[in-house]
Design a protein around this motif. Structure first.
Motif, short mmCIF file in Angstrom:
data_model
loop_
_atom_site.label_atom_id
_atom_site.label_comp_id
_atom_site.label_asym_id
_atom_site.label_seq_id
_atom_site.Cartn_x
_atom_site.Cartn_y
_atom_site.Cartn_z
N THR A 5 7.50 7.68 -5.61
CA THR A 5 6.37 6.86 -6.05
C THR A 5 5.46 6.62 -4.86
O THR A 5 5.91 6.66 -3.71
CB THR A 5 6.86 5.50 -6.57
N PRO A 6 4.20 6.33 -5.10
CA PRO A 6 3.30 6.06 -3.98
C PRO A 6 3.82 4.94 -3.10
O PRO A 6 3.63 4.96 -1.90
CB PRO A 6 2.01 5.66 -4.68
N GLU A 7 4.49 3.99 -3.72
CA GLU A 7 5.03 2.88 -2.92
C GLU A 7 6.05 3.40 -1.91
O GLU A 7 6.00 3.10 -0.72
CB GLU A 7 5.68 1.87 -3.87
N LYS A 11 4.48 5.56 0.74
CA LYS A 11 3.81 4.79 1.77
C LYS A 11 4.81 4.17 2.73
O LYS A 11 4.61 4.16 3.95
CB LYS A 11 2.96 3.70 1.13
N GLN A 13 -2.29 13.37 -10.31
CA GLN A 13 -2.75 12.16 -9.63
C GLN A 13 -3.87 12.55 -8.70
O GLN A 13 -4.07 13.69 -8.39
CB GLN A 13 -1.63 11.57 -8.77
N GLU A 14 -4.53 11.52 -8.23
CA GLU A 14 -5.51 11.81 -7.20
C GLU A 14 -4.79 12.12 -5.90
O GLU A 14 -3.66 11.69 -5.70
CB GLU A 14 -6.44 10.60 -7.02
N SER A 59 -9.37 15.35 8.07
CA SER A 59 -10.51 14.52 7.69
C SER A 59 -11.72 15.40 7.44
O SER A 59 -11.78 16.53 7.88
CB SER A 59 -10.81 13.54 8.81
N GLU A 76 -0.94 11.31 5.33
CA GLU A 76 0.47 11.16 5.01
C GLU A 76 1.26 12.48 5.09
O GLU A 76 2.25 12.58 5.81
CB GLU A 76 0.60 10.56 3.61
N PRO A 105 -3.14 12.01 -2.55
CA PRO A 105 -2.71 10.91 -1.70
C PRO A 105 -3.04 11.14 -0.24
O PRO A 105 -2.34 10.66 0.62
CB PRO A 105 -1.20 10.88 -1.93
#
Lengths: 637, 425
Positions: free
Chosen positions: A479-481, A484, A618-619, A626, A550, A621
C-alpha cells in the motif's frame, strides 16, 4: 489462546535452547563429554578435544557429526577418540567426502554414488590419489595463483588428499595408530630406555655393546619419530616452570624421554584413557580422565581446563545455529502476518525474533569472552556480527513501524548471515589466532566493529528495498502507506550507514597511520570501504537533489547490496593487498549469483509503475527522475 | 555566461556525476591492481589527471577515465561553489556545513600528502648503524667526494635527469657528466649473451660486465633495474667512462647478481667504482635515493616469532638504539607491529624481514607533513554526520509521536492507496 501464542512459542524454543545447556549423558557408560573437554594446543591456541574434532570433521566431511551405517549419528568427540585409540574401527567410518564424478570413477564407485567414504573404501586407491595430488602440487610449484585456478576435479582431489593426511595425523596423535595396548607399550619402553641408552653410548664410543638393546631402542625411536611428525594437536602440556605455550606432541615428548629417562606423566595418563577406550572398559576410562584432570589441576593447568570446559559448552550449545533456525521461524511468521494481518501473528513473530536475538547475542558475547577479543576478528565473525547488527536495526524499525517489515528483514538477514558464517566455518578453526598486524584490540574494537556495522546497515537498507520491490511488483500488498514507510526506513538506514561507513573507513585510515605512518594507500579493502562511502554519498545527494524518488531510491539501495558485498567478500577474492586474509573459494559463485539477483531486482525497480501489481491503475508514485530543465534544489528530508 | 558556469559548478547533479565517476575510478583502480600492482595503479589512476590508454607500440594515447587529481579537484570546486551559492548559516544547515568543511580539508590534506609524502626504508642487520633511509622506488646518481677523511661530500643527481640524456653540468661539480646511454630497465649480460642493445664501458666493472636493455616492468614484486653508460669529462678532456646500475647497489638485485656472477668477478661487484680528478677521489653509483638524517639508528635485536605449532606470526619487532647528539637523544626503542617509532617528523615502522637472514629487519620510513589533516578533517565530518543524523532522528521521533496510533487492522487498501500515492514525495 491467541493472546498466549507468543509466550508458548518462546517457551518451546527456549526449552530447545536450555535442553542443550545441560551436559550430555554418558554413552555406554563412557563419559565422552569429559574427554571432549580436555584441553590441547592447536592452531596456536588452547582448545578442547571437542573443537579439534568438530573442526577436523567439518573440513573433511562438511558435517559436525558422523553418520553411521544404522542411520544413527556419532558425535565428533566420539569419532576423534575412536580415531585416536581404535584406528581400525575408525577406518570404517564414512567421513571422506568426494563429489566429483571423475573422482568417483577414480575410486571405482561411480555406480554407487556414495559421496561419503570410509578410509577402508579408499585404501586400494591411496597410491593413485597420492600420486595425482603430488603431481598437481608439483605442477603448481612457484605459481601463486595456481590454487585459485584449479578445476573442480582438482579441488575435490586435493580436498580428499588433504582429508586423508589430516585423518592420518589424527590417528597418530595420542599413540601410533597400530598400537595394541599403548599403556603396556609405554611400560616396556620405560624399562628398555636405560639399557638402550647404555648400548647407544657404548656404540658411539666404539666400545662393546648389546646389539639387541640398541636395536630395541632404535625401533622405539623410529616409531615415535614417525608419530612426532604426524601428530595433529599438541596434547602434552608444559611441565611446571615451562612457558605456558610450551606444549608438545606425544611423539616428540617420547623422543625426549630417551634423553631424560622419564616419561611425561600426561602421556601415561592419556595412554590410560585411550587404552581403556580401546579395550571397552568404561569404568577405567572415566577414572583415567578424572586422574588426568586432577594431575592437570595440581600442575597449574586449571586455566586451560577451564578454557576447555567453556569452549565445550559453547560448541555444545551451538548458539548461532539455533539463532539461525529461530530467525527462519520468525521470518515465516512475519510473512504470514502480511497475508492475514492479525496482530497476534506479528507479536508471535516479534517474540521469536527476540528469542533468536537473545541467543545470537549470547553466542557473540561468549565468543568474545573465549577469545578475549572484540566481536570481529575474521571473516567468519564479521558474518555473525553483520547479522547481529542488522537485527538490532530491524528490531528498532519494527518497534517504530509495527508493520512486520522489521521482523521479516531481520529474519532474512539473520538467517543469511549466519548461514554464510556456518559455511565459512568449514574452512577450519573460527577462533584462529590473529596475525601480528591484526593483534590490536583497540583498532579491532573500533575500526572493524564500526565498519562492520556499516555493512550491516547497508544490507538492511538493501533488504528493505528487496521487500519493497517484491511486494510492490508481484503482490498488491504494498500500500502507499507501507511504501512510504519503507522509503523512509531505507533513507534513514542509509544515513546511518553513511555515518558508520565513513567513520569506520576513517578509523581504518587512522589505524594505518598509527601503525604504518600512512593514512591511505589505495589498498583493495580500503578502496572497498571507500566505495560504500561514495555510494552512500551518491544516494543521499541524488535524493536531496530530487534526482531519484521512491523507486529510484530503492534501486540505489539494491545497488548498495552489490557495493557492500563486493567490499565485504569480493575484495578478498582478488587475493592481493594487506587485507586479503580471508580468502575463500566457493563464495565466488554465490557472490555472482547474489549480484545477478540484485541486478534483476534493480531492473524490476526501474520499470514504470504500470507494470507493478501494487501500482497498477494508480497515479505514478514518483518518477525516477525529476523533470528536465529545472535545477533541482536541495531539499532537506 | 559566468552565471551559467557558476551554476554548473555549484550543481548537485555535478556532485552526483563526480561521485559516480569516483566510484568507477576506485573500482577499476582496485581491479587493475591484480594486473599492474599497487604502485603503478596509484600513479596511473589516482595521482593523475586522466587515466590513459596507450595501445602497445602506438605513440598516441587517449583518456578513458578521469583520474584522481581531476575528480578531487572538481569535487573541491563543486563543494566550494555550492557553499558559496547556498551558504546560509542556519541551525538546520550546521551539520551539512561541518561535513563539507571537513571534506574540503580531507581532500586538500590528501592532495598535500600525495605530493609531499616521502616513503623510504632502512634495511639493516643486527649491529649495523644507519644515518639515512633509502627511497623504495626512486634512484639517484651519487657522486661522492671521499677525499676529506672527516666527512664525504655527496652530489646527488636524480635518475630522471639521466633518463633525459645529454650532458649534466653543475657549478658545484668540476666536471661534466655525459649520458651516453640509459636503460630504464636492464639485465646483466656477458659479452656473448644477451641480445639487442647492450652497454659496455671502458673503465670500472662495466668493462667486463655488460648490461642489456630489458622490457620495462611495472608490478609490485618486480621493479625496473636501470643502467646507464656515463662519460665523465673536464675542460681538459675525458676522464673516463663507467657503467652504473642499481644491479650493483640495490638489494635484493645486488645479492642476486653476486650469487650468479660472484665467482667470476669477486669483490669487484660490491666495491664502489671510483676515479681520481684534480687531487680528489670520487666514487660514483646509481643507487636508491638516500635521505640523510642528523641522527643514527642502530639495530640491536630483531625478533620474528610464530604462534607455537603454527606458521602464524604473532610478533615482529626490532629493538633499535636511537642516537641524536644534537637533541640529546640517546635511547633504546622497540619498534613493533602497530607500534612505530615517531621521531623528527618521520615514522619508522616494522615493515618486513628477510626470509634468508633472520637478523635482518626492514623498517619503512614515512615523512608526511600533512599527517595531521585527516585527523582534523575526519573529526569535522564525523561531528557533522552525527549532528545531521541526530537532527533527523529527533524530527522523525516527533513525527512518529504526532501520528495517530496504528490501527489493529490496516485500512482498506484501495481507498487510501490513491490518496497516498498523490502525496508520495
Amino acid at each position: 489462546m491467541k493472546k498466549f501464542l507468543p509466550w508458548i512459542l518462546v517457551a518451546i524454543f527456549g526449552a530447545w535452547i536450555v535442553s542443550d545447556m545441560r551436559p550430555p549423558k554418558p554413552k555406554d557408560n563412557f563419559n565422552l563429554a569429559e574427554f571432549g573437554r580436555l584441553p590441547v594446543l592447536l592452531n596456536g591456541r588452547i582448545q578442547p578435544f571437542d573443537s579439534v574434532a568438530r573442526n577436523a570433521l567439518l573440513s573433511m566431511s562438511g558435517k559436525s557429526t558422523v553418520r553411521l551405517e544404522n542411520g544413527k549419528r556419532m558425535s565428533a568427540t566420539e569419532w576423534l577418540l575412536e580415531a585416536m585409540s581404535k584406528a581400525d574401527v575408525a577406518d570404517t567410518r564414512k567421513i571422506f567426502r568426494a563429489q566429483h564424478p571423475d573422482l568417483e570413477s577414480l575410486l571405482g564407485t561411480e555406480q554407487a554414488r556414495l559421496e561419503y567414504y570410509s578410509f577402508n573404501d579408499i585404501t586400494n586407491h591411496l597410491e593413485e590419489i597420492e600420486h595425482k595430488a603430488q603431481a598437481l602440487a608439483e605442477s603448481e610449484r612457484g605459481k601463486e595463483d595456481a590454487v585459485k585456478l584449479r578445476t573442480p576435479f582438482q579441488k575435490d582431489l586435493m580436498h580428499l588428499y588433504n582429508s586423508l593426511i589430516l585423518d592420518h595425523r589424527i590417528k597418530n596423535s595420542l599413540q601410533p595408530e597400530n598400537a595394541d595396548d599403548f599403556s603396556q607399550e609405554l611400560e616396556v619402553f620405560k624399562e628398555k630406555i636405560p639399557a638402550g641408552l647404555l648400548a647407544l653410548q657404548a656404540s658411539e664410543a666404539n666400545e662393546k655393546f648389546d646389539q639387541t638393546d640398541l636395536q630395541t631402542i632404535a625401533a622405539f625411536f623410529r616409531r615415535y619419530q614417525t608419530i612426532s611428525r604426524y601428530a595433529y594437536p599438541l596434547a602434552v602440556p608444559p611441565k611446571a616452570g615451562e612457558p605456558r605455550d610450551a606444549w608438545s606432541n606425544v611423539g616428540s615428548s617420547l623422543m625426549e624421554s630417551m634423553r631424560s629417562n622419564e616419561i611425561h606423566p600426561a602421556i601415561t595418563k592419556l595412554a590410560a584413557v585411550t587404552t581403556a577406550y580401546a579395550e571397552n572398559k568404561p569404568a577405567d576410562f572415566n577414572r583415567a580422565i578424572a586422574d588426568y584432570r586432577t594431575w592437570m589441576e595440581s600442575n597449574h593447568l586449571a586455566p586451560e581446563l577451564k578454557k576447555g570446559r567453556q569452549e565445550f559448552f559453547f560448541n555444545q550449545l551451538q548458539p548461532f545455529y539455533k539463532a539461525m533456525v529461530i530467525y527462519v521461524a520468525a521470518l515465516l511468521l512475519g510473512c504470514a502476518f502480511w497475508l492475514n494481518l492479525s496482530e497476534w501473528v506479528r507479536r508471535s513473530a516479534f517474540a521469536l525474533l527476540g528469542v533468536a536475538f537473545v541467543i545470537h547475542t549470547f553466542g557473540l558475547l561468549f565468543r568474545m569472552y573465549l577469545e578475549g577479543r572484540p566481536p570481529v576478528t575474521n571473516l567468519y565473525s564479521s558474518a555473525v556480527f553483520v547479522g547481529w547488527g542488522s537485527v538490532v536495526l530491524g528490531t528498532i524499525l519494527e518497534k517504530i513501524y509495527k508493520n512486520g517489515i522489521g521482523i521479516v528483514a531481520s529474519g532474512v538477514v539473520g538467517f543469511i548471515t549466519l548461514n554464510i558464517a556456518h559455511h565459512l566455518a568449514m574452512s577450519g578453526d573460527t577462533m584462529e589466532m590473529l596475525r601480528a598486524v591484526l593483534d590490536t584490540n583497540i583498532w579491532l574494537a573500533t575500526h572493524v566493529v564500526v565498519i562492520t556495522t556499516g555493512y550491516a546497515s547497508m544490507f538492511l537498507a538493501g533488504l528493505l528495498a528487496v521487500i519493497y520491490v517484491v511486494r510492490g511488483f508481484f503482490t498488491k500488498t504494498l500500500t502507499p502507506e507501507i511504501a512510504k514507510s519503507l522509503s523512509r526506513m531505507v533513507y534513514g538506514i542509509i544515513c546511518f550507514a553513511t555515518l558508520f561507513s565513513f567513520v569506520g573507513t576513517i578509523l581504518g585510515g587512522i589505524w594505518a597511520d598509527q601503525s604504518w605512518g600512512r593514512f591511505w594507500g589505495w589498498d583493495p579493502k580500503e578502496n572497498g570501504a571507500l566505495l560504500i562511502v561514495l555510494w552512500c554519498a551518491i544516494v543521499l545527494h541524488a535524493r536531496w537533489g530530487g534526482l531519484v524518488k521512491e523507486r529510484g531510491l530503492m534501486a540505489m539501495a539494491l545497488f548498495g547490496n552489490i557495493v557492500t558485498s563486493w567490499s565485504w567478500f569480493g575484495v578478498n577474492m582478488l587475493g592481493i593487498g594487506l587485507h586479503s586474509y580471508g580468502f575463500m573459494d566457493a563464495a565466488a559463485t554465490w557472490l555472482t549469483i547474489f549480484v545477478v539477483s540484485q541486478l534483476l531486482l534493480i531492473g524490476l525497480a526501474i520499470l514504470p509503475p504500470r507494470f507493478w501489481a501494487s501500482f497498477k491503475n494508480q497515479e505514478s508514485p514518483g518518477a525516477p527522475s525529476s523533470p528536465k530543465g529545472k535545477e533541482p534544489q536541495p531539499a532537506s528530508a | 555566461m559566468i552565471d551559467r558556469v557558476f551554476r554548473f559548478f555549484s550543481s548537485l547533479r555535478l556532485t552526483v556525476v563526480l561521485l559516480a565517476c569516483a566510484l568507477l575510478l576506485v573500482f577499476v583502480g582496485t581491479l587493475a591492481q591484480v594486473k599492474f600492482g599497487l604502485y603503478e595503479v596509484q600513479a596511473e589512476f589516482f595521482r593523475n589527471v586522466f587515466v590513459w590508454w596507450h595501445p602497445k607500440g602506438a605513440n598516441w594515447k587517449i583518456p578513458i577515465l578521469p583520474g584522481g587529481w581531476l575528480l578531487g579537484g572538481m569535487l573541491l570546486l563543486n563543494l566550494v561553489a555550492a557553499h558559496l551559492k547556498r551558504f546560509q548559516f542556519t541551525k538546520k544547515k550546521i551539520g551539512i556545513f561541518t561535513i563539507h568543511a571537513g571534506l574540503i580539508l580531507l581532500l586538500l590534506g590528501q592532495f598535500f600528502t600525495e605530493v609531499f609524502q616521502v616513503e623510504s626504508n632502512i634495511r639493516f642487520e643486527e649491529g649495523q648503524t644507519r644515518n639515512y633511509s633509502e627511497d623504495s622506488r626512486h634512484n639517484e646518481l651519487a657522486i661522492i667526494d671521499v677525499s676529506n677523511p672527516d666527512h664525504d661530500q655527496v652530489y646527488s643527481i636524480p635518475e630522471t635527469l639521466l633518463a633525459k640524456g645529454g650532458e649534466i653540468r653543475d657549478a658545484k661539480l668540476p666536471f661534466t657528466i655525459r649520458v651516453k646511454n640509459y636503460f630504464q630497465n636492464s639485465e646483466p649480460a656477458g659479452p656473448m649473451s644477451g641480445a639487442g642493445n647492450k652497454i659496455k664501458a671502458s673503465d670500472g666493472i662495466g668493462k667486463r660486465l655488460q648490461f642489456a636493455e630489458a622490457p620495462v616492468v611495472a608490478t609490485m614484486d618486480n621493479e625496473n633495474k636501470p643502467a646507464a653508460l656515463l662519460e665523465i669529462a673536464s675542460d681538459k678532456g675525458a676522464i673516463g667512462e663507467w657503467t652504473v646500475s642499481t644491479w650493483l647497489t640495490k638489494y635484493p638485485w645486488s645479492a642476486i647478481l653476486g650469487e650468479q656472477m660472484g665467482s667470476m668477478f669477486g669483490t669487484a661487484l660490491s666495491e664502489p667504482q671510483s676515479f681520481q680528478y684534480d687531487g680528489h677521489t670520487y666514487r660514483l653509483a646509481l643507487r636508491p635515493i638516500r635521505y640523510y638524517k642528523p641522527y643514527t639508528i642502530t639495530l640491536l635485536d630483531f625478533r620474528h616469532d610464530n604462534y607455537r605449532g603454527t606458521d602464524i606470526p604473532n610478533n615482529f619487532s626490532s629493538k633499535v638504539h636511537l642516537s641524536d647528539p644534537k637533541r640529546g637523544e640517546d635511547r633504546d626503542v622497540l619498534i613493533r607491529m602497530n607500534e612505530p617509532l615517531r621521531y623528527a617528523g618521520e615514522t619508522f615502522f616494522q615493515a618486513g624481514f628477510d626470509e634468508n637472514n633472520d637478523k635482518v629487519t626492514i623498517l619503512q620510513v614515512v615523512r608526511n607533513p600533512a599527517a595531521i589533516t585527516p585527523y582534523l578533517a575526519c573529526s569535522l565530518v564525523a561531528l557533522g554526520l552525527l549532528i545531521q543524523f541526530l537532527m533527523h532522528l529527533v524530527t522523525f521521533g516527533r513525527r512518529q509521536k504526532n501520528k495517530p496510533a496504528p490501527q489493529k487492522n490496516s485500512p482498506k487498501r484501495k481507498t487510501v492507496a490513491v490518496a497516498a500515492a498523490k502525496g508520495a514525495l
